[in-house]
Design an enzyme around this catalytic site. Structure first.
Site, PDB file in Angstrom:
ATOM      1  N   LYS A 185      83.000  19.684  10.475  1.00 31.13           N
ATOM      2  CA  LYS A 185      82.310  20.259   9.502  1.00 31.13           C
ATOM      3  C   LYS A 185      83.324  20.247   8.295  1.00 31.13           C
ATOM      4  O   LYS A 185      84.475  20.388   8.385  1.00 31.13           O
ATOM      5  CB  LYS A 185      82.065  21.735   9.746  1.00 31.13           C
ATOM      6  CG  LYS A 185      80.952  21.944  10.658  1.00 31.13           C
ATOM      7  CD  LYS A 185      80.449  23.373  10.711  1.00 31.13           C
ATOM      8  CE  LYS A 185      78.886  23.501  11.369  1.00 31.13           C
ATOM      9  NZ  LYS A 185      78.564  24.833  11.763  1.00 31.13           N
ATOM     10  N   HIS A 253      74.667  23.074  22.708  1.00 35.41           N
ATOM     11  CA  HIS A 253      75.639  23.655  21.948  1.00 35.41           C
ATOM     12  C   HIS A 253      76.264  24.574  23.001  1.00 35.41           C
ATOM     13  O   HIS A 253      77.634  25.167  22.848  1.00 35.41           O
ATOM     14  CB  HIS A 253      75.368  24.459  20.948  1.00 35.41           C
ATOM     15  CG  HIS A 253      76.277  24.755  19.790  1.00 35.41           C
ATOM     16  ND1 HIS A 253      77.010  23.763  19.150  1.00 35.41           N
ATOM     17  CD2 HIS A 253      76.815  26.033  19.410  1.00 35.41           C
ATOM     18  CE1 HIS A 253      77.812  24.413  18.419  1.00 35.41           C
ATOM     19  NE2 HIS A 253      77.625  25.595  18.490  1.00 35.41           N
ATOM     20  N   TYR A 288      85.034  34.274  21.491  1.00 33.94           N
ATOM     21  CA  TYR A 288      85.061  33.858  23.086  1.00 33.94           C
ATOM     22  C   TYR A 288      85.914  34.788  23.814  1.00 33.94           C
ATOM     23  O   TYR A 288      85.864  34.813  24.805  1.00 33.94           O
ATOM     24  CB  TYR A 288      85.929  32.551  22.796  1.00 33.94           C
ATOM     25  CG  TYR A 288      84.984  31.488  22.503  1.00 33.94           C
ATOM     26  CD1 TYR A 288      83.685  31.249  22.966  1.00 33.94           C
ATOM     27  CD2 TYR A 288      85.130  30.954  21.220  1.00 33.94           C
ATOM     28  CE1 TYR A 288      82.733  30.134  22.508  1.00 33.94           C
ATOM     29  CE2 TYR A 288      84.197  29.860  20.642  1.00 33.94           C
ATOM     30  CZ  TYR A 288      82.999  29.545  21.193  1.00 33.94           C
ATOM     31  OH  TYR A 288      82.157  28.592  20.859  1.00 33.94           O
TER      32      TYR A 288
END
Length: 308
Positions: A185, A253, A288
């Site tokens: 990105k 994903h 996470y």
């Protein structure tokens, strides 16, 4: 609600969108969302002030206007997450417009988005991730297509790639060695290690693929030889997860989320995982840690002799 935007303001919006595309490498979907969000804001101002919005009225937006707009969105049933996205687009436009037109955008930039609970990533277990790769390969009667799908999913899980990054690999990236140079990105480049199992999966696909590999052509092909549509990977993953009895969150994903979560659970460094994922902000990667804490608490509740 009519928009009521002057030609000059409309031209400014178009220029900003073009600048966002060129300078931020924004995707077509992002540009479309930006345009819709800013036009919705201008439409509100048109109705709120009962006058078309040109450059001068746009430069005079007040704190009261911003509060009225946010209240309008809430009354329309706009979710906090969507409100935050719309406000972010409007702020971005105003930063750019205020620099070009020379006015003070404090009223817009100081507006606060509503708080919302960020959705935690939903990773698969290690066993489910492996089963997903194996089951995906069985969904096609054509061997090379099954090998292709397995190779893509293996790259998502084995290297933490986004699906767009995996499908963006071209002939010039071959042969797949121990590392891959990924353009993510915002055209941010990173180096990711490639596990032998991922190398083997890609090599197996390449040996079976009926199409020649060219430097500027994606290595993953559709049945007719064109670039592989990501929707096909989503569909084959959906079929596999239904066969395996996995939840709807078991998406392509989710394989990337699983990569990060399993690394963290194994003692991986958060900064290193941030680099591997290509996150620009550590705060994104820190989600996470919450996932891992949830997992640890489940294990604790299920196994501790005093639990329950």
């Amino acid at each position: 609600m009519s928009i009521g935007i002057s030609p000059a303001a409309g031209e400014a919006l178009a220029d900003w969108l073009e600048a966002s595309r060129a300078l931020k490498s924004a995707s077509d979907n992002t540009i479309t969302a930006y345009r819709a969000d800013v036009l919705d804001f201008i439409a509100f101002l048109t109705a709120h002030h009962a006058e078309p919005q040109g450059l001068a009225p746009l430069s005079r937006v007040t704190t009261t206007d911003m509060r009225s707009w946010m209240a309008h969105l809430r009354n329309d049933g706009c979710a906090p997450r969507s409100m935050a996205r719309k406000l972010s687009a409007v702020k971005s436009f105003y930063r750019w417009l205020s620099e070009r037109e020379g006015f003070e955008p404090t009223a817009v930039l100081s507006a606060r988005a509503p708080k919302f609970q960020k959705k935690l990533p939903r990773p698969l277990t290690e066993e489910a991730a492996r089963a997903m790769i194996d089951t995906v390969e069985l969904q096609s009667s054509d061997g090379w297509i099954g090998a292709r799908d397995a190779a893509v999913i293996t790259l998502l899980y084995g290297c933490g790639l986004r699906i767009s990054e995996a499908l963006g690999l071209c002939g010039r990236d071959l042969p797949i060695g121990q590392t891959l140079r990924i353009l993510g990105k915002g055209r941010k480049e990173r180096i990711v290690p490639v596990l032998p199992v991922a190398q083997s999966a890609v090599q197996n696909y390449l040996q079976l693929c009926p199409y020649d590999q060219e430097a500027d052509v994606p290595i993953f092909r559709g049945a007719r030889g064109g670039p592989l549509n990501p929707r096909l990977i989503q569909k084959v993953t959906e079929k596999a997860r239904m066969q395996l009895g996995l939840p709807a969150t078991a998406t392509p994903h989710a394989m990337r989320h699983s990569f990060a979560t399993h690394l963290l659970a194994a003692g991986g460094d958060l900064r290193a995982i941030q680099e591997l994922l290509g996150h620009s902000s550590l705060s994104t990667t820190q989600a996470y840690t919450s996932v891992d804490e949830v997992h640890l608490m489940k294990v604790y509740d299920a196994t501790h002799p005093k639990a329950g």
